[in-house]
Scaffold this motif. Structure first.
Motif, short mmCIF file in Angstrom:
data_model
loop_
_atom_site.label_atom_id
_atom_site.label_comp_id
_atom_site.label_asym_id
_atom_site.label_seq_id
_atom_site.Cartn_x
_atom_site.Cartn_y
_atom_site.Cartn_z
N LEU A 19 0.79 -1.24 0.00
CA LEU A 19 0.00 0.00 0.00
C LEU A 19 0.81 1.28 0.00
O LEU A 19 0.30 2.32 -0.40
N ILE A 20 2.03 1.22 0.49
CA ILE A 20 2.75 2.47 0.77
C ILE A 20 3.84 2.69 -0.27
O ILE A 20 4.76 1.89 -0.40
N ALA A 21 3.72 3.81 -0.97
CA ALA A 21 4.72 4.15 -1.97
C ALA A 21 5.85 4.93 -1.29
O ALA A 21 5.80 6.14 -1.18
N GLU A 22 6.84 4.20 -0.81
CA GLU A 22 7.98 4.86 -0.18
C GLU A 22 9.07 4.99 -1.24
O GLU A 22 9.59 3.99 -1.71
N ASP A 23 9.38 6.20 -1.62
CA ASP A 23 10.38 6.40 -2.68
C ASP A 23 11.78 6.42 -2.09
O ASP A 23 11.99 6.24 -0.89
N GLU A 24 12.74 6.69 -3.00
CA GLU A 24 14.14 6.62 -2.58
C GLU A 24 14.49 7.67 -1.52
O GLU A 24 15.28 7.40 -0.62
N ALA A 25 13.90 8.84 -1.64
CA ALA A 25 14.22 9.90 -0.66
C ALA A 25 13.80 9.49 0.75
O ALA A 25 14.53 9.73 1.72
N LEU A 26 12.65 8.85 0.87
CA LEU A 26 12.20 8.38 2.18
C LEU A 26 13.08 7.23 2.68
O LEU A 26 13.49 7.21 3.84
N GLN A 27 13.32 6.27 1.78
CA GLN A 27 14.16 5.12 2.17
C GLN A 27 15.54 5.58 2.64
O GLN A 27 16.04 5.14 3.68
N ARG A 28 16.12 6.51 1.87
CA ARG A 28 17.47 6.95 2.23
C ARG A 28 17.46 7.81 3.47
O ARG A 28 18.42 7.79 4.25
N ALA A 29 16.39 8.55 3.70
CA ALA A 29 16.29 9.33 4.94
C ALA A 29 16.36 8.40 6.15
O ALA A 29 17.04 8.67 7.14
N ARG A 30 15.64 7.29 6.06
CA ARG A 30 15.66 6.33 7.17
C ARG A 30 17.01 5.64 7.27
O ARG A 30 17.62 5.57 8.34
N GLU A 31 17.50 5.15 6.12
CA GLU A 31 18.74 4.37 6.15
C GLU A 31 19.93 5.21 6.59
O GLU A 31 20.76 4.75 7.38
N ASP A 32 20.01 6.45 6.10
CA ASP A 32 21.15 7.30 6.48
C ASP A 32 21.09 7.66 7.96
O ASP A 32 22.13 7.79 8.62
N ALA A 33 19.88 7.81 8.49
CA ALA A 33 19.75 8.10 9.93
C ALA A 33 20.22 6.90 10.75
O ALA A 33 20.94 7.06 11.74
N HIS A 34 19.84 5.71 10.32
CA HIS A 34 20.28 4.51 11.04
C HIS A 34 21.80 4.36 10.94
O HIS A 34 22.48 4.06 11.92
N GLN A 35 22.30 4.59 9.71
CA GLN A 35 23.74 4.51 9.46
C GLN A 35 24.52 5.46 10.37
O GLN A 35 25.58 5.12 10.88
N ALA A 36 23.95 6.65 10.57
CA ALA A 36 24.62 7.68 11.39
C ALA A 36 24.44 7.44 12.88
O ALA A 36 24.94 8.20 13.71
N GLY A 37 23.70 6.37 13.22
CA GLY A 37 23.55 6.01 14.64
C GLY A 37 22.44 6.74 15.37
O GLY A 37 22.39 6.71 16.60
N LEU A 38 21.55 7.38 14.64
CA LEU A 38 20.41 8.01 15.31
C LEU A 38 19.51 6.92 15.90
O LEU A 38 19.48 5.79 15.40
N PRO A 39 18.78 7.23 16.97
CA PRO A 39 17.86 6.24 17.53
C PRO A 39 16.85 5.77 16.48
O PRO A 39 16.47 6.55 15.61
N LEU A 40 16.44 4.52 16.58
CA LEU A 40 15.53 3.94 15.58
C LEU A 40 14.09 4.31 15.93
O LEU A 40 13.25 3.45 16.14
N HIS A 41 13.84 5.60 16.01
CA HIS A 41 12.56 6.08 16.53
C HIS A 41 11.68 6.74 15.48
O HIS A 41 10.63 7.29 15.81
N GLU A 42 12.11 6.72 14.23
CA GLU A 42 11.27 7.37 13.22
C GLU A 42 9.97 6.58 13.05
O GLU A 42 9.91 5.39 13.33
N VAL A 43 8.94 7.27 12.60
CA VAL A 43 7.66 6.59 12.41
C VAL A 43 7.80 5.53 11.32
O VAL A 43 8.64 5.64 10.43
N ALA A 44 6.99 4.50 11.41
CA ALA A 44 6.95 3.46 10.37
C ALA A 44 6.37 4.08 9.09
O ALA A 44 5.64 5.08 9.16
N PRO A 45 6.67 3.49 7.93
CA PRO A 45 6.16 4.06 6.67
C PRO A 45 4.63 4.20 6.66
O PRO A 45 4.11 5.23 6.20
N ASN A 46 3.94 3.20 7.19
CA ASN A 46 2.48 3.31 7.17
C ASN A 46 1.98 4.36 8.17
O ASN A 46 0.92 4.96 7.97
#
Ligand code: DHB
Ligand code: MG
Length: 223
Positions: A19-46
């Motif tokens: 159902l959820i069209a998550e594009d590259e900008a959203l995916q990379r926003a999450r992945e880069d935050a995780h990569q940088a060690g930010l807490p895994l607290h972002e909202v889920a895509p849905n």
């Protein structure tokens, strides 16, 4: 298997894949935050998609977010307000704010979103002092002990018809413990009581399960 985190995650994956069209900008926003060690607290895509739908349903053109983290939810909100809209998002951590700006720029939202670094209570006081135009939608998703103060500020920055959403009001059921020594729990409980008692607010809260475990959000309408 019923009720397990594993199953909630699998269903969330199914919902997001379906159902959820998550594009590259959203995916990379999450992945880069995780990569940088930010807490895994972002909202889920849905959940991001839900925030975006509520913004669009409410017709809000000015959105305020308290707690930017890496800007993942901010991108959902920025897209929801459209090119005529604005998002002001407040982040206490300067490094997180810088990463968020980068993620927001990659999403093409630099002219829509303003990331304000610094303690949110200070930034909110400045917005109130500056008598800015009211916000139509406020998303509270920062340090939970300050939730009651964030709501006080939000009430000064909104008008009848504005919508307020707060994340993380259940936290694995911890909210039940009236005697909790956890400031987050006390902040959330005080916040929910404030929603109940405030004469200008109609509110509810819902439990959620999913990739972020067992939690929930509160939804309020200013009248
Ligand atoms: C925490 C904060 C969040 O905003 C969230 O969505 C999940 C967890 C936390 O502080 O633990
Ligand atoms: Mg949250």
């Amino acid at each position: 298997m019923s009720g397990s985190l594993e199953q909630w995650r699998a269903v969330d994956r199914y919902i997001v894949d379906t159902l959820i069209a998550e594009d590259e900008a959203l995916q990379r926003a999450r992945e880069d935050a995780h990569q940088a060690g930010l807490p895994l607290h972002e909202v889920a895509p849905n959940q991001g998609a839900l925030l975006a739908l509520i913004v669009r349903m409410s017709g809000a053109r000015r959105v305020l977010e308290i707690g930017t983290l890496g800007g993942y939810s901010t991108i959902w909100l920025g897209r929801a307000v459209g090119p005529e809209g604005t998002v002001t998002t407040l982040e206490v951590n300067a490094d997180y704010a810088a990463l968020a700006r980068h993620n927001i720029e990659r999403a093409g939202l630099s002219s829509t979103v303003t990331v304000v670094a610094g303690p949110a209570l200070d930034s909110l006081a400045r917005l109130i002092d500056a008598d800015v135009d009211p916000f139509g939608f406020v998303f509270i998703d920062a340090d939970k002990p300050n939730n009651p103060r964030y709501l006080d500020a939000a009430l000064k920055l909104t008008v009848a018809g504005s919508v307020i959403v707060a994340d993380n009001v259940v936290r694995d059921g911890a909210v039940l413990d009236a005697d909790s020594s956890d400031d987050c729990v006390q902040g959330v409980r005080a916040f929910l009581e404030q929603l109940r008692d405030h004469p200008r607010l109609d509110a509810t809260a819902l439990q959620t399960v999913g990739s972020k475990g067992w939690d929930g959000f509160a939804l309020a309408l200013v009248r």
